[in-house]
Write a protein that holds these residues in place. Structure first.
Motif, short mmCIF file in Angstrom:
data_model
loop_
_atom_site.label_atom_id
_atom_site.label_comp_id
_atom_site.label_asym_id
_atom_site.label_seq_id
_atom_site.Cartn_x
_atom_site.Cartn_y
_atom_site.Cartn_z
N ALA A 14 -4.48 3.72 10.53
CA ALA A 14 -3.49 2.77 10.29
C ALA A 14 -3.79 1.68 9.42
O ALA A 14 -3.02 1.27 8.67
CB ALA A 14 -3.00 1.96 11.80
N GLU A 15 -4.95 1.30 9.33
CA GLU A 15 -5.32 0.09 8.78
C GLU A 15 -5.22 0.24 6.91
O GLU A 15 -5.27 -0.50 6.15
CB GLU A 15 -6.73 -0.47 9.10
CG GLU A 15 -8.05 0.32 8.69
CD GLU A 15 -8.57 1.10 9.81
OE1 GLU A 15 -7.36 1.43 10.73
OE2 GLU A 15 -9.63 1.50 10.17
N HIS A 16 -5.15 1.59 6.85
CA HIS A 16 -5.11 1.85 5.45
C HIS A 16 -3.63 1.81 4.74
O HIS A 16 -3.25 1.93 3.63
CB HIS A 16 -5.67 3.31 5.00
CG HIS A 16 -7.01 3.53 5.41
ND1 HIS A 16 -7.67 4.46 6.23
CD2 HIS A 16 -8.21 2.57 5.39
CE1 HIS A 16 -8.83 4.21 6.54
NE2 HIS A 16 -9.09 3.00 5.97
N SER A 17 -2.64 1.63 5.74
CA SER A 17 -1.27 1.60 5.44
C SER A 17 -1.03 0.47 4.45
O SER A 17 -1.24 -0.76 4.98
CB SER A 17 -0.39 1.83 6.44
OG SER A 17 -0.49 3.06 6.93
N ALA A 18 -0.35 0.71 3.31
CA ALA A 18 0.08 -0.57 2.50
C ALA A 18 1.35 0.21 2.03
O ALA A 18 1.57 0.39 0.89
CB ALA A 18 -0.92 -0.99 1.48
N GLY A 19 2.58 0.09 2.88
CA GLY A 19 3.69 0.62 2.49
C GLY A 19 4.41 -0.08 1.39
O GLY A 19 4.22 -1.32 1.03
N GLU A 20 5.45 0.77 0.75
CA GLU A 20 6.21 -0.27 -0.36
C GLU A 20 6.81 -1.43 0.31
O GLU A 20 7.19 -2.43 -0.44
CB GLU A 20 7.34 0.76 -0.55
CG GLU A 20 6.93 2.04 -1.38
CD GLU A 20 7.93 3.09 -1.84
OE1 GLU A 20 9.03 2.44 -1.92
OE2 GLU A 20 7.72 4.20 -2.15
N SER A 21 7.07 -1.41 1.66
CA SER A 21 7.74 -2.35 2.28
C SER A 21 6.75 -3.72 2.06
O SER A 21 7.31 -4.83 2.11
CB SER A 21 8.00 -2.35 3.83
OG SER A 21 6.78 -2.15 4.34
N SER A 22 5.44 -3.45 2.02
CA SER A 22 4.51 -4.63 1.90
C SER A 22 4.64 -5.32 0.57
O SER A 22 4.14 -6.54 0.47
CB SER A 22 3.23 -4.18 2.34
OG SER A 22 2.38 -3.46 1.22
N TYR A 23 5.21 -4.78 -0.19
CA TYR A 23 5.50 -5.45 -1.58
C TYR A 23 6.73 -6.18 -1.80
O TYR A 23 6.84 -6.74 -2.83
CB TYR A 23 5.25 -4.38 -2.73
CG TYR A 23 3.76 -3.76 -2.69
CD1 TYR A 23 2.87 -4.43 -3.36
CD2 TYR A 23 3.50 -2.66 -1.98
CE1 TYR A 23 1.59 -3.89 -3.33
CE2 TYR A 23 2.38 -1.89 -1.92
CZ TYR A 23 1.47 -2.66 -2.71
OH TYR A 23 -0.01 -2.22 -2.70
#
Ligand code: ARG
Length: 604
Positions: A276-285
């Motif tokens: 989970a901690e590796h998730s950096a989805g498009e939404s985070s930008y």
């Protein structure tokens, strides 16, 4: 140095002895091919050049002395390492790090992997993005670098808004229950939502042109009207989503939770380190896109073209589009912002994208745009990070077309994993019938997963490959099961030494190594290549180099084992030396398999 002494007139930069491993194991361990190039350059007979070099060589402490006899063919110089030197090198390698040096410069490799999309199952295409990405990240970690995994989840934008709108509507109407909705049903509704928004305007135009009758035209008109409505609704939903409006955002969050749970479960089933901690989805930008575009415009890097905003990239015909004419941002805009974060916040010195090779133009565009913006400058080193697309080929079916189910659907990754384990169990139950049932289940799980991952990793990364359960599960050839078996064999020999010869484990850990027999020599030379293989695999971002190497090592070990009796060695010193070689081979095989992300076994 010998070249310099023999031919002082040659520029030092051109004194490369071109040393390679020898193709003729009987004659030499290494060969120098430098005399041929030098002969050409100096206009001399290369054999004479070789003879002059040989006279000046002093390698007496590591290799057998070089003589006229060392020169072969057109002017190769054959070099044979001395046995005691080999033994010394192998002994030195047999430490905690297996000869892998501490890096001179510590890199931070940001690895883009997995890249799932919301409301969709992971399919076979994600297999490669997960396991190649994870293997590359592990490789950097193994070499003493930092690795930062980034799961660039496709969780934002209009298509996601479409399914969010659809699910909200159905959930408000109590037609679905978001608390219990499965990913499978969600994917069906995702497809439906895309269809409903796709207007058949061309169809309508055709129908009018060819006067296809009022009924057809009316039907198509209604469809186009409906699609317009659905699309308008989706666009409103997108705006609400961007504003984090609670009722809409809650639906999106639920879609995300359901998708990510399935995704992380699948990665865990693959023994891949994607959490989970590796998730950096498009939404985070989302909040960074406006400012990025504004900055690029202000600095004159972005320019207008037909209403859109583009960044031209040197050497590319197609520019990088960062804003559409309707004002919307794109996949590329997010990736430009992602490079800035990965280099300037996460401190990346190499940013590596394990993504389908068909996206290579996209990455050229965003790398070029980010470079123009200076987003690739690492703030600590003040140098541009290396932006690399480690693209991979497709997984094909027997028919040479993209791997699909019989009905033409994408194959679910979880189904593939389960099928590999099921088939492995059938083989293991037969081959290892003597093991207790619970242990056989564990072995089958490891064999199935190892087979699946190894079959993928061992192929040249950029190439397509044909998926075959039968081939990947074979215990012969360059397969996961064969390598697990080779590892288990190095372990069982050592257990046997204790069981049959009453030698306590550990007795051979520091035993003096002697390299005498040709098979011992080949094994020693192969073992010594390991650190170099890891380094070259990391440089080229090619895990298959590690696969080829461990396959080679397993074969070399097998010949050693056939030719050099271990427990029946002529004397105790030889037995202990050979046991130590078994133990070192075990450690290198296990290290290689673990670096690739494969499960290993004690017995099978
Ligand atoms: N979600 C994308 C796709 O399915 C893959 C993401 C790859 N990573 C990236 N930074 N663009 O194609």
């Amino acid at each position: 140095m010998a070249i310099g002494r023999a031919f002082p007139e040659v520029d030092p930069a051109e004194r490369d002895p071109l040393i390679t491993g020898s193709k003729m194991a009987k004659l030499a361990d290494f060969q120098s091919n430098g005399a041929m190039a030098l002969g050409k350059k100096l206009g001399k007979n290369p054999r004479e050049v070789a003879a002059a070099i040989v006279k000046h060589v002093d390698v007496a402490d590591i290799a057998e002395p070089l003589t006229e006899q060392s020169i072969a063919g057109p002017g190769f110089i054959n070099i044979k390492l001395r046995s005691d030197a080999l033994a010394m090198l192998v002994t030195r390698m047999d430490g905690a790090t297996l000869g892998v040096p501490v890096p001179e410069v510590k890199e931070t490799a940001v690895v883009d992997l997995c890249g799932v999309n919301l409301a969709k199952q992971m399919h076979i295409g994600h297999l490669r993005a997960v396991i190649i990405g994870d293997a590359i990240a592990r490789l950097f970690e193994r070499l003493g670098h930092n690795a930062v995994r980034q799961n660039h989840v496709g969780d934002w934008g209009l298509p996601i808004a479409m399914v969010t709108a659809k699910l909200k509507q159905l959930s408000d109407a109590k037609k679905i229950d978001m608390a219990t909705l499965s990913l499978d049903s969600m994917e069906k509704l995702y497809k439906l939502s895309q269809l409903e928004c796709a207007a058949e305007e061309r169809g309508l135009a055709m129908a009018r042109k060819y006067r296809m009758g009022p009924k057809v035209i009316a039907e198509l008109e209604a469809q186009v009207e409906g699609a317009k409505e659905a699309m308008a609704h989706a666009k409103q939903t997108l705006v609400k989503l961007q504003a984090h409006e609670p009722a809409v955002f809650a639906i999106w969050q639920r879609i995300s939770d359901i998708t990510m749970k399935a995704c992380l479960d699948t990665c865990a089933a693959l023994h891949s380190n994607v959490k989970a901690e590796h998730s950096a989805g498009e939404s985070s930008y989302a909040l960074e896109l406006g400012p990025v575009v504004e900055e690029l415009t202000k600095r004159g890097i972005a320019e207008e073209s037909a209403g859109a905003l583009i960044v031209r990239v040197e050497g590319l015909e197609e520019p990088c589009i960062i804003r559409k004419s309707d004002g919307g941002y794109l996949y590329a805009t997010t990736d430009v912002a992602a490079i800035r974060r990965r280099v300037q916040k996460l401190d990346g010195t190499r940013v590596i994208y394990c993504v389908d090779i068909r996206q290579s133009l996209h990455f050229k565009q965003v790398f070029g745009a980010a470079h123009r913006a200076g987003y690739d400058i690492n703030l600590a080193t003040k140098k541009p990070a290396r932006l690399e697309h480690a693209g991979f080929g497709m997984v094909l079916g027997d028919d040479g077309r993209p791997f699909k189910t019989r009905s033409g659907e994408n194959v679910k990754l979880m189904d593939v994993i389960n099928e590999a384990i099921r088939r492995a169990a059938a083989v293991v139950n037969e081959r290892s019938a003597e093991l207790p049932e619970a242990q056989r289940a564990r072995v089958a799980e490891a064999v199935g997963v190892a087979a699946l991952k190894y079959a993928d990793l061992s192929n040249d990364r950029v190439k397509d490959y044909v998926f075959s359960f039968d081939r990947m599960l074979a215990f012969e050839g360059n397969t996961g099961p064969y390598l697990l078996y080779a590892l288990v064999r190095t372990r069982s020999i050592q257990r046997k030494a204790t069981a049959e010869r009453a030698i306590q484990p550990g007795t051979w850990t520091n035993a003096p190594i002697a390299i005498g027999e040709p098979a011992e020599k080949t094994l020693a030379l192969t073992l010594l290549r390991y650190p170099g293989v890891l380094a070259s695999a990391a440089e080229a971002l090619e895990p298959h180099r590690i696969c080829n190497y461990i396959y080679d090592l397993a074969g070399t070990f097998s010949s050693f084992f056939d030719q050099c009796p271990v427990l029946k060695a002529p004397d105790d010193a030889t037995m202990l030396s050979r046991l130590r070689l078994c133990a070192l081979t075990e450690r290198v095989l296990a290290d290689g398999l673990t670096t690739l992300g494969l499960p290993t076994l004690e017995r099978m």
